[in-house]
Design an enzyme around this catalytic site. Structure first.
Site, mmCIF file in Angstrom:
data_model
loop_
_atom_site.group_PDB
_atom_site.id
_atom_site.type_symbol
_atom_site.label_atom_id
_atom_site.label_comp_id
_atom_site.label_asym_id
_atom_site.label_seq_id
_atom_site.Cartn_x
_atom_site.Cartn_y
_atom_site.Cartn_z
ATOM 1 N N ASP A 112 0.818 -1.208 0.000
ATOM 2 C CA ASP A 112 0.000 0.000 0.000
ATOM 3 C C ASP A 112 0.856 1.264 0.000
ATOM 4 O O ASP A 112 1.501 1.580 0.997
ATOM 5 C CB ASP A 112 -0.902 -0.039 1.237
ATOM 6 C CG ASP A 112 -1.776 1.178 1.366
ATOM 7 O OD1 ASP A 112 -1.999 1.871 0.356
ATOM 8 O OD2 ASP A 112 -2.252 1.439 2.484
ATOM 9 N N ASP A 298 -2.050 5.871 -5.199
ATOM 10 C CA ASP A 298 -2.415 5.004 -4.087
ATOM 11 C C ASP A 298 -2.769 3.599 -4.565
ATOM 12 O O ASP A 298 -3.803 3.393 -5.189
ATOM 13 C CB ASP A 298 -3.607 5.636 -3.360
ATOM 14 C CG ASP A 298 -4.061 4.838 -2.161
ATOM 15 O OD1 ASP A 298 -3.399 3.854 -1.808
ATOM 16 O OD2 ASP A 298 -5.097 5.206 -1.572
#
Length: 444
Positions: A112, A298
């Site tokens: 992430d 992201d």
């Protein structure tokens, strides 16, 4: 004279040796698997109401509490709690495997770029924590390389807090290990997201500045310990739903097989998230970010999110119809003819076709098509912020460079090496074209 020649030869051999050493330190790749998102799992079970309520509650939380995280990262507080306000994971779908401890204990994690901590479920979680009990759990007693830390920490999500404590152990990824790596053993995991999740934990790859308790992220430890050749990593995601290959992360470099030159780089504007300036969002005209805005690359979500009013303009432009609680649906028959939506970054236009920004999911045996754009209202003091998730990153090869504090995007290739069209191109606004036409008429 002879002494000078010998010194010169020695210097040349030393340089050559350094180059050989650098070549020997190969790039490390992590294979990613693509799994159904929690959104898809709930829809397939006919639980759209459950999904929508969860997402609606998350967005309401953002609207109410969205200012905390952006106050100079004040969340690095004494209790070690941080508000990961942009984290949802309802739409996360790309996972990879890491191991912790000696002998190795394997875990499936989300890599992430929107967070900075590594956490996995702990063997010490209580029996009534369903999310923890349904996943692989780290057992410190089974590892000979475990070191106690004990600091308590919590990460606040939209559905509640993930609570746990810090431990240290050997964390291995891509064939190399970060020794004495601090990470969190989770003893409490919030909400339905983590109960039904296909992943065990999260491996954050954003800047250390937003890490809970200032814990150094795994990749930064790998570079510090000279386990990877360069202080950057890159993502290639495979958006082909029929392929077994989900994607790859390259640690310490860039994989030239996965993209087409050139790479467009933009500087990081704030060390925290991988945040940069985006010029605008365009369709037949400007749809959003008209005066420039901030954006975040992201990998922790599959969607593209932006200010609610501007996202609604995009939904209208692509012909999406409101479904429920901020969700929009598109007729699957129209996907091949949907107009492109483009994001102008570093003066280059990165376009998404309908097949790129529409998510196909099954509900009750039927396929429905949902818009990959989501509106988020953040407090006015935060400013205009966009999140470019896997809908965008899956289309464009993405480079995250710590050394030069920059993010790069390039035309991606398919798994078999074919360029995914269209390629990025220099942005030319409607006004540019009108100006050129006016000049041509004046010349006549």
């Amino acid at each position: 004279m002879n002494r000078c020649i010998l010194l010169l030869l020695g210097a040349l051999l030393l340089v050559q040796g350094l180059h050989v050493h650098k070549r020997q330190q190969k790039l490390r790749t992590v294979s990613l698997k693509k799994q159904p998102t929690l959104r898809e799992t709930l829809l397939q079970a006919g639980s759209f109401e459950t999904f929508a309520k969860h997402r609606h509650g998350y967005k309401k939380y953002l609207k109410t509490n969205g200012n905390h995280h952006f106050d100079k990262y004040q969340a690095l507080n004494v209790e070690g709690e941080i508000d990961e306000l942009l984290r949802n994971y309802m739409d996360a779908q790309y996972f990879g495997t890491i191991s912790i401890g000696t002998p190795a204990q394997n875990f499936t994690v989300i890599f992430d770029t929107g967070s900075s901590n590594l956490w996995i479920p702990s063997k010490k979680c209580p029996f009534y924590d369903i999310a923890c009990m349904l996943h692989h759990r780290y057992d410190s007693k089974s590892s000979s390389t475990y070191k106690e830390d004990g600091r308590k920490m919590a990460i606040q999500y939209g559905t509640g807090s993930m609570k746990g404590f810090i431990s240290k152990d050997s964390v291995c990824v891509a064939g190399v290990c970060a020794e004495d790596q601090p990470f969190a053993e989770a003893t409490s995991e919030p909400g339905i997201t983590f109960v039904a999740a296909k992943f065990d934990g999260i491996l954050g790859m954003a800047y250390p500045e937003i890490a809970v308790l200032g814990v150094q992220p795994v990749f930064n430890t790998l570079f510090e310990q000279k386990k990877v050749p360069s202080n950057l990593f890159s993502f290639w995601l495979n958006r082909n739903p029929d392929s077994e290959i989900g994607g790859e992360i390259t640690f310490g470099g860039i994989d030239s097989r996965r993209y087409v030159e050139p790479i467009t780089y933009v500087p990081v504007t704030r060390k925290g998230y991988w945040q940069f300036k985006m010029d605008k969002v365009v369709g037949s005209g400007v749809l959003g970010c008209s005066n420039g805005c901030q954006a975040i690359a992201d990998t922790g979500t599959s969607l593209i999110a932006g200010p609610k009013a501007q996202i609604e303009a995009i939904q209208n432009f692509i012909g999406a119809e409101p479904l429920i609680k901020g969700e929009y649906m598109i007729s699957c028959d129209k996907v091949p003819t949907l107009p492109p939506v483009s994001f102008v970054i570093g003066g280059q236009e990165f376009s998404l076709k309908g097949e790129d920004y529409v998510l196909k999911v099954s509900q009750g045996g039927k396929t429905i098509c949902l818009s990959g754009f989501m509106g988020i209202d953040l407090p006015e003091r935060v400013g205009e912020l966009w999140i470019l998730g896997d809908v965008f990153i899956g289309r464009y090869y993405s480079v995250f460079d710590f050394d030069q504090n920059r993010v790069g995007f390039a035309q991606a290739k398919t798994a078999d090496g074919r360029p995914v069209d269209p390629a990025p191109r220099p942005f030319r606004s409607v006004f540019d074209n009108e100006s050129e036409e006016s000049m041509e008429q004046d010349d006549e």
